[in-house]
Design an enzyme around this catalytic site. Structure first.
Site, mmCIF file in Angstrom:
data_model
loop_
_atom_site.group_PDB
_atom_site.id
_atom_site.type_symbol
_atom_site.label_atom_id
_atom_site.label_comp_id
_atom_site.label_asym_id
_atom_site.label_seq_id
_atom_site.Cartn_x
_atom_site.Cartn_y
_atom_site.Cartn_z
ATOM 1 N N LYS A 14 63.402 8.340 57.570
ATOM 2 C CA LYS A 14 62.541 9.391 56.993
ATOM 3 C C LYS A 14 61.133 8.847 56.794
ATOM 4 O O LYS A 14 60.944 7.806 56.154
ATOM 5 C CB LYS A 14 63.148 9.853 55.676
ATOM 6 N N CYS A 74 64.479 16.275 56.444
ATOM 7 C CA CYS A 74 64.102 17.114 55.299
ATOM 8 C C CYS A 74 62.588 17.215 55.085
ATOM 9 O O CYS A 74 61.923 17.942 55.813
ATOM 10 C CB CYS A 74 64.827 16.616 54.054
ATOM 11 N N GLU A 92 71.375 15.847 55.456
ATOM 12 C CA GLU A 92 70.767 14.671 54.824
ATOM 13 C C GLU A 92 71.736 14.131 53.769
ATOM 14 O O GLU A 92 72.345 14.894 53.032
ATOM 15 C CB GLU A 92 69.446 15.073 54.143
HETATM 16 N N1 LIG Z 1 65.241 15.927 50.260
HETATM 17 C C1 LIG Z 1 64.011 16.321 50.440
HETATM 18 O O1 LIG Z 1 63.256 15.774 51.222
HETATM 19 C C2 LIG Z 1 63.585 17.543 49.656
HETATM 20 C C3 LIG Z 1 62.480 18.316 50.317
HETATM 21 C C4 LIG Z 1 62.077 19.506 49.523
HETATM 22 O O2 LIG Z 1 62.818 20.040 48.717
HETATM 23 C C5 LIG Z 1 60.730 20.035 49.747
HETATM 24 O O3 LIG Z 1 60.248 20.768 48.869
HETATM 25 O O4 LIG Z 1 60.108 19.735 50.764
#
Ligand SMILES: NC(=O)CCC(=O)C(=O)O
Length: 275
Positions: free
Chosen positions: A116, A157, A44
Protein backbone atom coordinates in the site's frame (compact mmCIF):
# COMPACT_ATOMS: atom_id res chain seq x y z
CA UNK A 1 -4.70 -7.37 -26.23
CA UNK A 2 -7.68 -8.17 -23.99
CA UNK A 3 -9.54 -11.41 -23.33
CA UNK A 4 -12.90 -11.44 -21.50
CA UNK A 5 -12.98 -13.09 -18.10
CA UNK A 6 -15.19 -13.71 -15.09
CA UNK A 7 -14.24 -11.73 -12.00
CA UNK A 8 -15.13 -12.81 -8.46
CA UNK A 9 -14.93 -10.36 -5.57
CA UNK A 10 -15.05 -12.27 -2.28
CA UNK A 11 -16.52 -9.98 0.35
CA UNK A 12 -15.65 -12.11 3.37
CA UNK A 13 -16.32 -11.54 7.05
CA UNK A 14 -13.04 -11.10 8.93
CA UNK A 15 -12.86 -12.04 12.61
CA UNK A 16 -10.23 -11.94 15.35
CA UNK A 17 -9.10 -15.49 14.55
CA UNK A 18 -6.52 -15.89 11.78
CA UNK A 19 -7.38 -19.60 11.52
CA UNK A 20 -11.05 -18.77 11.00
CA UNK A 21 -10.14 -16.12 8.44
CA UNK A 22 -8.01 -18.52 6.43
CA UNK A 23 -10.73 -21.18 6.59
CA UNK A 24 -13.25 -18.59 5.37
CA UNK A 25 -10.94 -17.56 2.52
CA UNK A 26 -10.66 -21.21 1.46
CA UNK A 27 -14.44 -21.59 1.51
CA UNK A 28 -15.32 -18.37 -0.31
CA UNK A 29 -12.60 -18.64 -2.98
CA UNK A 30 -13.79 -22.22 -3.59
CA UNK A 31 -17.34 -20.95 -4.14
CA UNK A 32 -16.18 -18.22 -6.54
CA UNK A 33 -14.08 -20.74 -8.47
CA UNK A 34 -17.01 -23.18 -8.67
CA UNK A 35 -19.01 -20.37 -10.26
CA UNK A 36 -16.42 -20.18 -13.03
CA UNK A 37 -14.46 -17.11 -11.92
CA UNK A 38 -11.04 -16.79 -13.58
CA UNK A 39 -9.73 -13.94 -11.44
CA UNK A 40 -10.67 -13.94 -7.76
CA UNK A 41 -10.06 -11.18 -5.24
CA UNK A 42 -9.99 -11.10 -1.44
CA UNK A 43 -10.38 -7.93 0.67
CA UNK A 44 -7.83 -5.75 2.43
CA UNK A 45 -6.54 -7.40 5.63
CA UNK A 46 -8.38 -10.64 5.02
CA UNK A 47 -6.37 -12.61 7.56
CA UNK A 48 -6.40 -9.98 10.30
CA UNK A 49 -8.85 -7.52 11.78
CA UNK A 50 -8.18 -4.07 10.30
CA UNK A 51 -6.53 -1.81 12.90
CA UNK A 52 -3.12 -0.53 13.88
CA UNK A 53 -3.19 -2.48 17.16
CA UNK A 54 -3.52 -5.79 15.28
CA UNK A 55 -1.08 -5.51 12.38
CA UNK A 56 2.11 -6.52 14.24
CA UNK A 57 0.48 -9.56 15.84
CA UNK A 58 -0.99 -10.90 12.58
CA UNK A 59 1.93 -10.00 10.31
CA UNK A 60 3.72 -12.70 8.30
CA UNK A 61 7.00 -12.80 6.45
CA UNK A 62 5.97 -13.46 2.86
CA UNK A 63 9.38 -14.86 1.94
CA UNK A 64 8.90 -17.62 4.54
CA UNK A 65 7.80 -20.81 2.77
CA UNK A 66 5.92 -21.75 5.97
CA UNK A 67 3.81 -18.56 6.01
CA UNK A 68 0.30 -19.96 6.64
CA UNK A 69 -1.42 -17.27 4.60
CA UNK A 70 0.90 -17.51 1.59
CA UNK A 71 0.66 -21.31 1.63
CA UNK A 72 -3.14 -21.04 1.62
CA UNK A 73 -3.22 -18.56 -1.28
CA UNK A 74 -0.75 -20.55 -3.33
CA UNK A 75 -2.61 -23.81 -2.93
CA UNK A 76 -5.97 -22.17 -3.77
CA UNK A 77 -4.60 -20.70 -7.00
CA UNK A 78 -3.24 -24.12 -8.05
CA UNK A 79 -6.27 -26.11 -6.90
CA UNK A 80 -8.72 -23.98 -8.88
CA UNK A 81 -6.34 -22.85 -11.63
CA UNK A 82 -7.19 -19.19 -11.03
CA UNK A 83 -5.48 -15.85 -10.74
CA UNK A 84 -5.79 -14.93 -7.08
CA UNK A 85 -5.39 -11.39 -5.83
CA UNK A 86 -4.75 -12.11 -2.19
CA UNK A 87 -6.46 -9.03 -0.77
CA UNK A 88 -3.88 -7.71 1.60
CA UNK A 89 -2.19 -8.89 4.77
CA UNK A 90 0.09 -7.25 7.29
CA UNK A 91 3.58 -8.15 6.04
CA UNK A 92 6.58 -8.35 8.35
CA UNK A 93 9.84 -7.47 6.63
CA UNK A 94 12.93 -7.06 8.84
CA UNK A 95 11.83 -4.42 11.34
CA UNK A 96 9.04 -2.99 9.19
CA UNK A 97 5.40 -3.83 8.60
CA UNK A 98 3.69 -3.22 5.26
CA UNK A 99 0.07 -3.58 4.13
CA UNK A 100 0.71 -5.96 1.24
CA UNK A 101 -1.18 -7.70 -1.53
CA UNK A 102 0.35 -10.83 -3.04
CA UNK A 103 -0.92 -11.92 -6.44
CA UNK A 104 -0.71 -15.50 -7.76
CA UNK A 105 -1.13 -17.04 -11.21
CA UNK A 106 -2.88 -20.39 -11.83
CA UNK A 107 0.44 -22.23 -11.36
CA UNK A 108 0.78 -20.87 -7.83
CA UNK A 109 3.57 -18.49 -8.81
CA UNK A 110 3.71 -15.00 -7.36
CA UNK A 111 3.28 -12.51 -10.21
CA UNK A 112 3.08 -9.33 -8.15
CA UNK A 113 3.52 -7.87 -4.70
CA UNK A 114 1.88 -4.52 -3.96
CA UNK A 115 2.64 -2.64 -0.77
CA UNK A 116 0.00 0.00 0.00
CA UNK A 117 1.48 3.28 -1.17
CA UNK A 118 -0.84 5.80 0.49
CA UNK A 119 -1.25 5.19 4.21
CA UNK A 120 -4.64 5.90 5.74
CA UNK A 121 -4.01 8.62 8.30
CA UNK A 122 -7.29 10.21 9.24
CA UNK A 123 -8.65 12.08 12.26
CA UNK A 124 -12.18 13.33 11.75
CA UNK A 125 -13.66 15.06 14.84
CA UNK A 126 -16.53 12.88 16.06
CA UNK A 127 -15.66 10.33 13.37
CA UNK A 128 -12.91 7.95 12.41
CA UNK A 129 -9.42 8.15 13.89
CA UNK A 130 -6.84 5.89 12.26
CA UNK A 131 -3.12 6.41 11.72
CA UNK A 132 -1.77 3.53 9.66
CA UNK A 133 1.61 5.25 9.56
CA UNK A 134 2.00 4.66 13.34
CA UNK A 135 2.79 1.04 12.44
CA UNK A 136 2.84 0.57 8.67
CA UNK A 137 5.57 1.64 6.26
CA UNK A 138 4.49 2.75 2.79
CA UNK A 139 5.29 0.93 -0.43
CA UNK A 140 6.96 2.98 -3.12
CA UNK A 141 5.76 1.38 -6.33
CA UNK A 142 2.74 1.31 -8.58
CA UNK A 143 1.97 -2.35 -9.27
CA UNK A 144 0.81 -3.85 -12.56
CA UNK A 145 0.53 -7.60 -13.06
CA UNK A 146 0.38 -9.54 -16.30
CA UNK A 147 -2.35 -12.09 -16.88
CA UNK A 148 -3.56 -13.93 -19.96
CA UNK A 149 -6.69 -11.71 -19.95
CA UNK A 150 -5.17 -8.22 -19.65
CA UNK A 151 -2.75 -6.39 -17.45
CA UNK A 152 -4.20 -5.47 -14.06
CA UNK A 153 -3.34 -2.39 -12.01
CA UNK A 154 -3.34 -3.03 -8.28
CA UNK A 155 -3.93 -0.63 -5.39
CA UNK A 156 -5.02 -1.13 -1.79
CA UNK A 157 -8.01 0.78 -0.39
CA UNK A 158 -6.85 4.37 0.30
CA UNK A 159 -4.70 4.18 -2.87
CA UNK A 160 -8.01 4.77 -4.77
CA UNK A 161 -8.27 8.30 -3.34
CA UNK A 162 -5.39 9.53 -5.47
CA UNK A 163 -6.25 10.15 -9.15
CA UNK A 164 -2.57 10.31 -10.09
CA UNK A 165 -2.05 6.77 -8.81
CA UNK A 166 -4.89 5.36 -10.91
CA UNK A 167 -3.65 7.25 -13.96
CA UNK A 168 -0.14 5.92 -13.41
CA UNK A 169 -1.60 2.41 -13.61
CA UNK A 170 -4.04 3.14 -16.43
CA UNK A 171 -1.88 5.00 -18.89
CA UNK A 172 -0.51 1.71 -20.24
CA UNK A 173 -3.21 0.87 -22.83
CA UNK A 174 -2.91 -2.84 -22.12
CA UNK A 175 -4.12 -2.40 -18.52
CA UNK A 176 -7.83 -3.27 -18.68
CA UNK A 177 -8.89 -3.15 -15.04
CA UNK A 178 -7.79 -1.62 -11.73
CA UNK A 179 -8.43 -3.79 -8.68
CA UNK A 180 -8.50 -2.43 -5.14
CA UNK A 181 -8.85 -4.77 -2.17
CA UNK A 182 -10.40 -2.45 0.40
CA UNK A 183 -11.83 -1.84 3.83
CA UNK A 184 -13.49 1.58 3.86
CA UNK A 185 -15.25 2.27 7.15
CA UNK A 186 -18.99 2.95 7.37
CA UNK A 187 -18.43 6.71 7.53
CA UNK A 188 -16.15 7.17 4.52
CA UNK A 189 -17.73 4.24 2.72
CA UNK A 190 -21.23 5.66 2.87
CA UNK A 191 -19.93 9.01 1.66
CA UNK A 192 -17.54 8.22 -1.19
CA UNK A 193 -16.57 4.56 -1.78
CA UNK A 194 -18.91 4.26 -4.78
CA UNK A 195 -18.09 7.76 -6.02
CA UNK A 196 -14.33 7.13 -6.06
CA UNK A 197 -14.69 3.80 -7.83
CA UNK A 198 -16.92 5.38 -10.49
CA UNK A 199 -14.84 8.46 -11.09
CA UNK A 200 -11.59 6.50 -11.41
CA UNK A 201 -13.27 4.22 -13.97
CA UNK A 202 -14.72 7.10 -15.95
CA UNK A 203 -11.62 9.33 -15.84
CA UNK A 204 -9.36 6.57 -17.06
CA UNK A 205 -11.82 4.74 -19.37
CA UNK A 206 -11.12 1.50 -17.55
CA UNK A 207 -12.85 -1.14 -15.42
CA UNK A 208 -12.44 -0.64 -11.67
CA UNK A 209 -13.21 -3.17 -8.93
CA UNK A 210 -13.24 -2.70 -5.16
CA UNK A 211 -13.37 -5.81 -2.96
CA UNK A 212 -14.32 -5.01 0.63
CA UNK A 213 -14.44 -6.92 3.89
CA UNK A 214 -18.04 -7.75 4.85
CA UNK A 215 -19.45 -5.66 7.68
CA UNK A 216 -18.62 -7.02 11.13
CA UNK A 217 -20.47 -4.98 13.73
CA UNK A 218 -18.37 -6.57 16.49
CA UNK A 219 -15.13 -5.17 15.04
CA UNK A 220 -13.44 -2.03 16.37
CA UNK A 221 -13.26 -0.76 12.76
CA UNK A 222 -16.53 -1.49 10.99
CA UNK A 223 -16.22 -2.07 7.26
CA UNK A 224 -18.63 -0.54 4.75
CA UNK A 225 -18.88 -3.59 2.48
CA UNK A 226 -20.59 -2.91 -0.89
CA UNK A 227 -17.96 -4.50 -3.09
CA UNK A 228 -18.31 -3.00 -6.53
CA UNK A 229 -17.37 -3.28 -10.19
CA UNK A 230 -17.59 -0.24 -12.45
CA UNK A 231 -17.31 -0.22 -16.24
CA UNK A 232 -15.46 2.47 -18.23
CA UNK A 233 -18.70 4.44 -18.65
CA UNK A 234 -19.19 4.61 -14.89
CA UNK A 235 -22.03 2.06 -14.74
CA UNK A 236 -21.72 -0.12 -11.67
CA UNK A 237 -22.88 -3.30 -9.98
CA UNK A 238 -22.43 -3.90 -6.27
CA UNK A 239 -23.55 -6.04 -3.37
CA UNK A 240 -24.71 -4.98 0.09
CA UNK A 241 -22.72 -5.09 3.34
CA UNK A 242 -23.11 -8.78 4.10
CA UNK A 243 -20.74 -11.61 3.28
CA UNK A 244 -21.09 -12.62 -0.36
CA UNK A 245 -19.45 -12.79 -3.76
CA UNK A 246 -19.86 -10.26 -6.54
CA UNK A 247 -19.43 -12.08 -9.83
CA UNK A 248 -19.11 -10.07 -13.00
CA UNK A 249 -18.29 -10.91 -16.60
CA UNK A 250 -15.68 -8.42 -17.75
CA UNK A 251 -16.26 -7.80 -21.47
CA UNK A 252 -13.72 -5.62 -23.16
CA UNK A 253 -15.60 -4.78 -26.39
CA UNK A 254 -17.26 -1.88 -24.59
CA UNK A 255 -13.96 -0.60 -23.24
CA UNK A 256 -12.43 -0.68 -26.72
CA UNK A 257 -15.45 1.03 -28.30
CA UNK A 258 -15.51 3.71 -25.60
CA UNK A 259 -11.80 4.40 -25.87
CA UNK A 260 -12.08 4.67 -29.67
CA UNK A 261 -14.91 7.21 -29.46
CA UNK A 262 -14.31 9.15 -26.28
CA UNK A 263 -10.79 10.40 -26.34
CA UNK A 264 -10.14 11.69 -22.80
CA UNK A 265 -7.04 9.59 -22.66
CA UNK A 266 -5.62 11.23 -25.76
CA UNK A 267 -6.68 14.79 -24.96
CA UNK A 268 -4.63 15.16 -21.78
CA UNK A 269 -2.50 18.32 -21.64
CA UNK A 270 0.52 17.42 -19.55
CA UNK A 271 2.17 20.53 -21.00
CA UNK A 272 -0.35 22.61 -18.99
CA UNK A 273 -0.82 20.59 -15.80
CA UNK A 274 1.53 21.36 -12.91
CA UNK A 275 2.98 18.96 -10.38
N1 LIG B 1 -8.38 1.08 4.89
C1 LIG B 1 -8.34 2.24 4.30
O1 LIG B 1 -7.44 2.57 3.56
C2 LIG B 1 -9.53 3.15 4.54
C3 LIG B 1 -9.77 4.12 3.43
C4 LIG B 1 -10.93 5.01 3.70
O2 LIG B 1 -11.83 4.70 4.46
C5 LIG B 1 -10.98 6.29 3.00
O3 LIG B 1 -11.71 7.18 3.47
O4 LIG B 1 -10.28 6.48 2.00
Amino acid sequence: MYKDFKLGLCQMLVTMSKEENLAKAIEIVGKAASSGCNIIVLPECFNSPYGTNYFAEYAEDISDSESPTLKTLKSLSIQYSIYLIGGSIPEKNENKIFNTSVIFNPNGEIIGIHRKVHLYDMDIPGGIRCFESDVISPGNQATIVNTEYCKIGIGICYDINFPEYSWTLSKDDTVGILIFPGCFNIDSGSKYWELLMKVRAFDNSIFVAGCSQARNNDASYVSWGHSIVVDPLGQHENIDEKEGILIKDIRFDELVRWRNNILFRKHKRFDVYRQ
